[in-house]
Design an enzyme around this catalytic site. Structure first.
Site, PDB file in Angstrom:
ATOM      1  N   SER A  20       0.788  -1.256  -0.025  1.00  0.00           N
ATOM      2  CA  SER A  20      -0.074   0.048   0.026  1.00  0.00           C
ATOM      3  C   SER A  20       0.837   1.375  -0.177  1.00  0.00           C
ATOM      4  CB  SER A  20      -0.818  -0.057   1.153  1.00  0.00           C
ATOM      5  OG  SER A  20      -1.620   1.147   1.154  1.00  0.00           O
ATOM      6  N   SER A  22      -0.648   4.072   0.653  1.00  0.00           N
ATOM      7  CA  SER A  22      -1.480   4.976   1.482  1.00  0.00           C
ATOM      8  C   SER A  22      -0.648   5.564   2.514  1.00  0.00           C
ATOM      9  CB  SER A  22      -2.642   4.288   1.969  1.00  0.00           C
ATOM     10  OG  SER A  22      -3.321   4.063   0.958  1.00  0.00           O
ATOM     11  N   LYS A  73     -13.910  -4.225   3.192  1.00  0.00           N
ATOM     12  CA  LYS A  73     -14.883  -3.152   2.692  1.00  0.00           C
ATOM     13  C   LYS A  73     -16.125  -3.518   3.127  1.00  0.00           C
ATOM     14  CE  LYS A  73     -11.679  -1.100  -0.509  1.00  0.00           C
ATOM     15  NZ  LYS A  73     -11.302  -0.407  -1.932  1.00  0.00           N
ATOM     16  N   ASP A 109     -13.793   5.508  -2.662  1.00  0.00           N
ATOM     17  CA  ASP A 109     -13.680   4.792  -3.939  1.00  0.00           C
ATOM     18  C   ASP A 109     -14.116   5.301  -5.090  1.00  0.00           C
ATOM     19  OD1 ASP A 109     -11.634   3.140  -2.886  1.00  0.00           O
ATOM     20  OD2 ASP A 109     -12.950   1.724  -2.196  1.00  0.00           O
ATOM     21  N   GLY A 132     -15.855  -6.363 -14.549  1.00  0.00           N
ATOM     22  CA  GLY A 132     -15.771  -6.862 -13.207  1.00  0.00           C
ATOM     23  C   GLY A 132     -16.933  -6.671 -12.478  1.00  0.00           C
ATOM     24  N   ALA A 133     -17.407  -7.439 -11.458  1.00  0.00           N
ATOM     25  CA  ALA A 133     -18.629  -6.960 -10.757  1.00  0.00           C
ATOM     26  C   ALA A 133     -18.431  -7.376  -9.507  1.00  0.00           C
ATOM     27  CB  ALA A 133     -19.630  -8.023 -11.289  1.00  0.00           C
ATOM     28  N   GLY A 134     -17.090  -7.178  -8.879  1.00  0.00           N
ATOM     29  CA  GLY A 134     -16.675  -7.529  -7.635  1.00  0.00           C
ATOM     30  C   GLY A 134     -16.831  -6.156  -6.697  1.00  0.00           C
ATOM     31  N   ASN A 155     -18.586  -9.336 -17.009  1.00  0.00           N
ATOM     32  CA  ASN A 155     -18.027 -10.172 -15.949  1.00  0.00           C
ATOM     33  C   ASN A 155     -17.878 -11.502 -16.318  1.00  0.00           C
ATOM     34  OD1 ASN A 155     -16.810  -9.883 -13.377  1.00  0.00           O
ATOM     35  ND2 ASN A 155     -18.408 -11.115 -12.746  1.00  0.00           N
ATOM     36  N   THR A 157     -18.337 -14.087 -14.571  1.00  0.00           N
ATOM     37  CA  THR A 157     -19.845 -14.703 -14.121  1.00  0.00           C
ATOM     38  C   THR A 157     -20.755 -13.458 -14.329  1.00  0.00           C
ATOM     39  OG1 THR A 157     -18.407 -15.453 -12.095  1.00  0.00           O
ATOM     40  CG2 THR A 157     -20.672 -15.874 -12.058  1.00  0.00           C
TER      41      THR A 157
HETATM   42  P1  ATR Z   1     -12.393  -6.626  -5.723  1.00  0.00           P
HETATM   43  O1  ATR Z   1     -12.838  -6.290  -4.429  1.00  0.00           O
HETATM   44  O2  ATR Z   1     -10.773  -6.140  -5.869  1.00  0.00           O
HETATM   45  O3  ATR Z   1     -13.166  -6.140  -6.705  1.00  0.00           O
HETATM   46  P2  ATR Z   1     -13.218  -9.099  -6.202  1.00  0.00           P
HETATM   47  O4  ATR Z   1     -14.600  -8.702  -5.195  1.00  0.00           O
HETATM   48  O5  ATR Z   1     -12.665 -10.587  -5.672  1.00  0.00           O
HETATM   49  O6  ATR Z   1     -12.418  -7.969  -5.955  1.00  0.00           O
HETATM   50  O7  ATR Z   1     -13.731  -9.099  -7.744  1.00  0.00           O
HETATM   51  C1  ATR Z   1     -12.820  -9.550  -8.559  1.00  0.00           C
HETATM   52  C2  ATR Z   1     -13.328  -9.318  -9.914  1.00  0.00           C
HETATM   53  O8  ATR Z   1     -12.386  -9.965 -11.160  1.00  0.00           O
HETATM   54  C3  ATR Z   1     -14.486 -10.153 -10.260  1.00  0.00           C
HETATM   55  O9  ATR Z   1     -15.406  -9.367 -11.251  1.00  0.00           O
HETATM   56  C4  ATR Z   1     -14.039 -11.472 -10.910  1.00  0.00           C
HETATM   57  O10 ATR Z   1     -14.960 -12.459 -11.863  1.00  0.00           O
HETATM   58  P3  ATR Z   1     -15.874 -13.364 -11.212  1.00  0.00           P
HETATM   59  O11 ATR Z   1     -17.084 -12.515 -10.400  1.00  0.00           O
HETATM   60  O12 ATR Z   1     -16.321 -14.087 -12.205  1.00  0.00           O
HETATM   61  O13 ATR Z   1     -15.256 -14.060 -10.174  1.00  0.00           O
HETATM   62  C5  ATR Z   1     -12.884 -10.882 -11.629  1.00  0.00           C
HETATM   63  N1  ATR Z   1     -11.802 -11.802 -11.944  1.00  0.00           N
HETATM   64  C6  ATR Z   1     -10.829 -12.191 -11.101  1.00  0.00           C
HETATM   65  N2  ATR Z   1     -10.184 -13.219 -11.985  1.00  0.00           N
HETATM   66  C7  ATR Z   1     -10.452 -13.239 -13.266  1.00  0.00           C
HETATM   67  C8  ATR Z   1      -9.958 -14.076 -14.305  1.00  0.00           C
HETATM   68  N3  ATR Z   1      -9.206 -14.720 -14.243  1.00  0.00           N
HETATM   69  N4  ATR Z   1     -10.732 -13.749 -15.423  1.00  0.00           N
HETATM   70  C9  ATR Z   1     -11.751 -13.011 -15.477  1.00  0.00           C
HETATM   71  N5  ATR Z   1     -12.284 -12.245 -14.743  1.00  0.00           N
HETATM   72  C10 ATR Z   1     -11.708 -12.350 -13.250  1.00  0.00           C
END
Ligand code: ATR
Length: 276
Positions: A20, A22, A73, A109, A132-134, A155, A157
């Site tokens: 980090s 920060s 978080k 963020d 992404g959807a995390g 995403n 998934t």
């Molecule tokens: P963060 O809090 O940093 O967003 P997270 O909640 O674990 O971390 O989310 C990780 C994201 O990266 C998700 O969107 C994940 O896709 P899934 O929802 O399908 O798991 C995506 N991700 C991680 N590794 C990946 C890979 N090898 N290929 C494609 N997407 C990936």
């Protein structure tokens, strides 16, 4: 000035946390605003299962500011006394502040995503591909929809992307769309690309093929790497405008500094120490 018994402590907790920037950014900012010795910013690795003991202890210690990074978080929310309405909608907290009524959680963020983009363009009606959807994606979805962007969430998934779409449907004029990674070849149709997946964090990989990138794209990679991520390097090779994870760190940090100290942040000094 050295720390004294009156020094206010701010801390970043996460696992991992050693990477980090920060503490460096905040301590440098304190120095530039004559708060050195009045505030100090430290880091501690706190594992998932330790949060239930560490967080209440930080409250007992009257710590002034608690920056939360992955994986805390969302789990931190149950230990807060209050939550700000934006953080509540995003359902994630990266900034906890000691206030009169107790410890209040905020999310800065989303500003880390929106502010650097708005330095380059108006986001209203912009076609944005969000990858992404995390956890990181949630703040981005909130900020981009709030600014009136037309969003597609890609995403691996797709169900998770669709869940985000439904969750945030009420707040935006344009309902976001969801897509799977097999639809990423439509990337040339978008104006802005924002990666919030962890792809590129540990490996020199990108979900976006270089052929899909164009000079008039704005490419934002929330993943930070000193050498530049594959996505950022590919975008720069196409002469596209780029925003790195370090800029996201800066802009979320500016808002955070102001919440912790009640003072305006020394933006240029914070940029300088991050080599931005
Ligand atoms: P963060 O809090 O940093 O967003 P997270 O909640 O674990 O971390 O989310 C990780 C994201 O990266 C998700 O969107 C994940 O896709 P899934 O929802 O399908 O798991 C995506 N991700 C991680 N590794 C990946 C890979 N090898 N290929 C494609 N997407 C990936």
């Amino acid at each position: 000035m050295l720390a004294t018994s009156k020094t206010k402590i701010c801390i970043i907790i996460g696992d991992p946390v050693r990477h980090s920037l920060s503490p460096l950014m905040h301590n440098h900012a304190y120095k530039q605003t004559n708060l050195e010795g009045k505030f100090i910013f430290i880091a501690a690795r706190v594992k998932n299962k330790q949060l239930s003991t560490v967080f209440p202890a930080l409250k007992h210690m009257q710590v002034q500011g608690i920056t939360c990074t992955a994986p805390h978080k969302q789990t931190v929310i149950k230990y807060l006394d209050q939550i700000d309405s934006t953080a509540s909608i995003i359902d994630a907290v990266n900034t906890v502040v000691k206030e009169k009524a107790g410890y209040k959680g905020y999310n800065t963020d989303w500003l880390g995503v929106v502010d650097p983009l708005e330095k380059l363009t108006d986001l209203k009606n912009k076609k944005i591909a969000l990858l992404g959807a995390g956890g990181a994606a949630r703040a981005a979805v909130y900020g981009l929809l709030k600014k009136g962007a037309r969003l597609t969430i890609f995403n691996r998934t797709q169900d998770k992307a669709q869940k985000l779409v439904e969750e945030f449907a009420a707040m935006a004029k344009y309902k976001a769309k969801s897509a799977g990674l097999d639809e990423l070849s439509t990337i040339p149709n978008y104006q802005i690309i924002v990666n919030t997946t962890s792809v590129g964090l540990k490996q020199d990989k990108s979900l976006i093929k270089p052929d899909w990138l164009k000079q008039n794209h704005i490419v934002f990679d929330a993943v930070y790497s000193e050498a530049g991520t594959r996505l950022i390097n590919d975008a720069q090779a196409k002469k596209a405008q780029v925003i790195t994870g370090k800029e996201m760190l800066l802009y979320q940090g500016i808002a955070q500094y102001e919440l912790y100290t009640g003072q305006k942040a020394p933006v240029q000094a914070m940029k300088n120490i991050l080599n931005l």
